[in-house]
Scaffold this motif. Structure first.
Motif, PDB file in Angstrom:
ATOM      1  N   ASP A 162       0.963  -1.170   0.017  1.00  0.00           N
ATOM      2  CA  ASP A 162      -0.091  -0.061  -0.217  1.00  0.00           C
ATOM      3  C   ASP A 162       0.899   1.348   0.068  1.00  0.00           C
ATOM      4  O   ASP A 162       0.514   2.228  -0.855  1.00  0.00           O
ATOM      5  CB  ASP A 162      -1.124  -0.124   1.209  1.00  0.00           C
ATOM      6  N   HIS A 165       2.534   1.634  -3.590  1.00  0.00           N
ATOM      7  CA  HIS A 165       1.520   2.027  -4.643  1.00  0.00           C
ATOM      8  C   HIS A 165       1.162   3.818  -4.288  1.00  0.00           C
ATOM      9  O   HIS A 165       1.096   4.284  -5.270  1.00  0.00           O
ATOM     10  CB  HIS A 165       0.088   1.110  -4.187  1.00  0.00           C
ATOM     11  N   GLN A 169       2.348   6.368  -6.976  1.00  0.00           N
ATOM     12  CA  GLN A 169       1.233   7.307  -7.598  1.00  0.00           C
ATOM     13  C   GLN A 169       1.553   8.631  -7.395  1.00  0.00           C
ATOM     14  O   GLN A 169       1.571   9.643  -8.295  1.00  0.00           O
ATOM     15  CB  GLN A 169      -0.180   7.127  -7.060  1.00  0.00           C
ATOM     16  N   LYS A 175       3.541   4.090 -16.252  1.00  0.00           N
ATOM     17  CA  LYS A 175       2.986   2.780 -16.290  1.00  0.00           C
ATOM     18  C   LYS A 175       2.909   2.085 -17.513  1.00  0.00           C
ATOM     19  O   LYS A 175       2.783   2.820 -18.366  1.00  0.00           O
ATOM     20  CB  LYS A 175       1.819   2.197 -15.344  1.00  0.00           C
ATOM     21  N   PRO A 176       3.143   1.041 -17.871  1.00  0.00           N
ATOM     22  CA  PRO A 176       3.399  -0.667 -16.704  1.00  0.00           C
ATOM     23  C   PRO A 176       4.721  -0.239 -16.591  1.00  0.00           C
ATOM     24  O   PRO A 176       5.673   0.153 -17.543  1.00  0.00           O
ATOM     25  CB  PRO A 176       2.769  -1.539 -17.427  1.00  0.00           C
ATOM     26  N   TYR A 192       2.023  -7.095  -4.893  1.00  0.00           N
ATOM     27  CA  TYR A 192       1.737  -5.941  -5.854  1.00  0.00           C
ATOM     28  C   TYR A 192       1.091  -6.390  -7.293  1.00  0.00           C
ATOM     29  O   TYR A 192       0.260  -5.799  -7.749  1.00  0.00           O
ATOM     30  CB  TYR A 192       3.084  -4.955  -6.011  1.00  0.00           C
ATOM     31  N   SER A 193       2.114  -7.250  -7.923  1.00  0.00           N
ATOM     32  CA  SER A 193       1.749  -7.473  -9.224  1.00  0.00           C
ATOM     33  C   SER A 193       0.201  -8.364  -9.444  1.00  0.00           C
ATOM     34  O   SER A 193      -0.381  -8.126 -10.407  1.00  0.00           O
ATOM     35  CB  SER A 193       2.813  -8.607  -9.825  1.00  0.00           C
ATOM     36  N   ILE A 195      -2.134  -7.717  -7.142  1.00  0.00           N
ATOM     37  CA  ILE A 195      -3.410  -6.522  -6.844  1.00  0.00           C
ATOM     38  C   ILE A 195      -3.301  -5.573  -7.993  1.00  0.00           C
ATOM     39  O   ILE A 195      -4.648  -5.326  -8.480  1.00  0.00           O
ATOM     40  CB  ILE A 195      -2.835  -5.780  -5.684  1.00  0.00           C
ATOM     41  N   HIS A 196      -2.346  -5.012  -8.332  1.00  0.00           N
ATOM     42  CA  HIS A 196      -2.146  -3.982  -9.580  1.00  0.00           C
ATOM     43  C   HIS A 196      -1.663  -4.671 -10.859  1.00  0.00           C
ATOM     44  O   HIS A 196      -0.551  -4.126 -11.279  1.00  0.00           O
ATOM     45  CB  HIS A 196      -1.417  -2.803  -8.826  1.00  0.00           C
ATOM     46  N   ASP A 197      -2.198  -5.518 -11.157  1.00  0.00           N
ATOM     47  CA  ASP A 197      -1.656  -6.355 -12.489  1.00  0.00           C
ATOM     48  C   ASP A 197      -1.429  -5.306 -13.684  1.00  0.00           C
ATOM     49  O   ASP A 197      -0.483  -5.606 -14.300  1.00  0.00           O
ATOM     50  CB  ASP A 197      -2.395  -7.743 -12.703  1.00  0.00           C
ATOM     51  N   HIS A 199      -0.420  -2.732 -13.786  1.00  0.00           N
ATOM     52  CA  HIS A 199       0.528  -1.625 -13.661  1.00  0.00           C
ATOM     53  C   HIS A 199       2.001  -2.214 -13.713  1.00  0.00           C
ATOM     54  O   HIS A 199       3.021  -1.453 -13.889  1.00  0.00           O
ATOM     55  CB  HIS A 199       0.510  -0.929 -12.284  1.00  0.00           C
TER      56      HIS A 199
END
Length: 384
Positions: A162, A165, A169, A175-176, A192-193, A195-197, A199
């Motif tokens: 978190d 991220h 931001q 990104k990516p 992270y990958s 959850i935020h694939d 990105h």
């Protein structure tokens, strides 16, 4: 009228035994008083010395840390406000896309990537960062923060992801990007990958920790019975100022050293070895690693990795050359199992004579594979 008999005197006019006894008593009392005074004085001097030893080193260490905290901040680094009253240190070098994000092992600062970052930055933009509480990312007191530790718990992968991220931001990272994680950093990168694939174009895992490693009693005994107490001793040494004295005497040396290591990098390592806040956060990351492993295991089952994200795994001959061979064999067996189950199509790379320290002991091997991956990704972007 009778005369009172006079006290008999000894020959040669010497005092009698009774007289000598009366004379010796005050002398003996004076000697005892002087002895007590001397003993008390010695105790007071010892107490003063101990007080100086206890008070002065921590005081001098604290004063030095305040001065060094400003002087040693990397000139290209920036302190980014990530919200929730928190600020994190981010260091980016080079230009280009895709951006490469590097996440280090448990309890380490961003300096661990110094060689890899310098090499890869000739091709593209490469960013390292200090996780909250480590390096120059100052952790808030628990009662001051309204962050996600209330959900994930402090110093766990969920919280770190978190933080990362929000950092990316706030810094406006394109990104990516390619996400590279070593050891605990591999936990964070995987989380992270998943959850935020969208990105993450490529995921690179260096000596990843198996999720179920803490189910093995032998490993728990090593981690919590040997490694963690040694780190707690290091934290205590930093808090008392002892670490700074040992560094001055040459007993403790920086991890990353050599002719090609810049002096400011060496000084930063000494600063962090003497910094009880950094050492405390390192202890916390180790202590909660079991919880981080459980979070990663749950999230990967809940949300599989996108098929668009390529995975590369880089492993050495052993996980940690400083632990017993049977533990290394255990880790290797569990690594193989979880990688086959979680990332069956991953590209596997083996680096001879290396363990997790490869990122600063054999950085050219890491850089070589990252540069190859970058060339492939950049060629694909140009063709599109």
């Amino acid at each position: 009228m009778r005369r009172r008999p006079e006290a008999s005197a000894s020959p040669n006019n010497e005092p009698s035994k009774a007289d000598r006894k009366d004379l010796d008593q005050p002398l003996q009392s004076q000697a005892e008083a002087r002895g007590r005074l001397s003993y008390t004085s010695v105790l007071l001097n010892i107490g003063k010395c101990l007080l100086l030893i206890i008070i002065i080193p921590p005081f001098l260490n604290y004063a030095s840390l305040q001065r060094e905290g400003q002087m040693l901040l990397p000139k290209d680094g920036q302190i980014v406000d990530v919200g929730l009253g928190q600020k994190m240190h981010l260091l980016c070098k080079g230009q280009g896309k895709p951006v490469v994000i590097l996440d280090g092992p448990t309890g380490t600062s961003s300096d661990i990537w110094v060689h890899v970052q310098e090499s890869v930055a000739t091709l593209t933009k490469v960013c390292t960062y200090d996780r909250m509480g480590l390096g120059f990312s100052k952790r808030l007191m628990q009662n001051e923060s309204t962050g996600t530790e209330k959900v994930w718990g402090m110093s766990t992968t969920g919280r770190m992801v978190d933080d990362l991220h929000r950092l990316l931001q706030a810094a406006g990272i394109a990104k990516p990007f390619i996400l590279v994680g070593s050891e605990l950093g591999a936990f964070n990168s995987r989380f992270y990958s998943h959850i935020h694939d969208v990105h993450v174009s490529d995921l690179v895992l260096i000596d990843p920790i198996p999720e179920d490693i803490f189910e093995e009693d032998q490993w728990k005994q090593h981690w919590y019975g040997k490694l963690l107490p040694s780190l707690q001793a290091r934290q205590f040494s930093a808090a008392t100022g002892l670490s700074r004295m040992l560094i001055i005497l040459g007993v403790i040396e920086p991890t990353i050293k050599g002719e090609n290591v810049l002096e400011d990098v060496i000084q930063r390592q000494k600063y962090l070895l003497s910094n009880p806040a950094h050492q405390s956060s390192a202890v916390d990351e180790h202590y909660f690693l079991n919880e981080s492993a459980a979070q990663v295991r749950d999230i990967t089952k809940f949300k599989p990795l996108s098929s668009r994200t390529s995975v590369t795994v880089i492993i050495g001959d052993s996980f940690d050359e400083q632990i017993p061979e049977d533990l290394n064999q255990m880790v290797a067996k569990l690594q193989k199992k979880f990688l086959e189950e979680s990332y069956p199509s991953a590209n596997h790379i083996h680096i001879k004579g290396a363990d997790w320290r490869m990122i600063y002991k054999k950085p050219s091997a890491i850089s070589q594979h990252l540069r190859r991956l970058l060339n492939q990704r950049q060629a694909k972007q140009q063709s599109e």
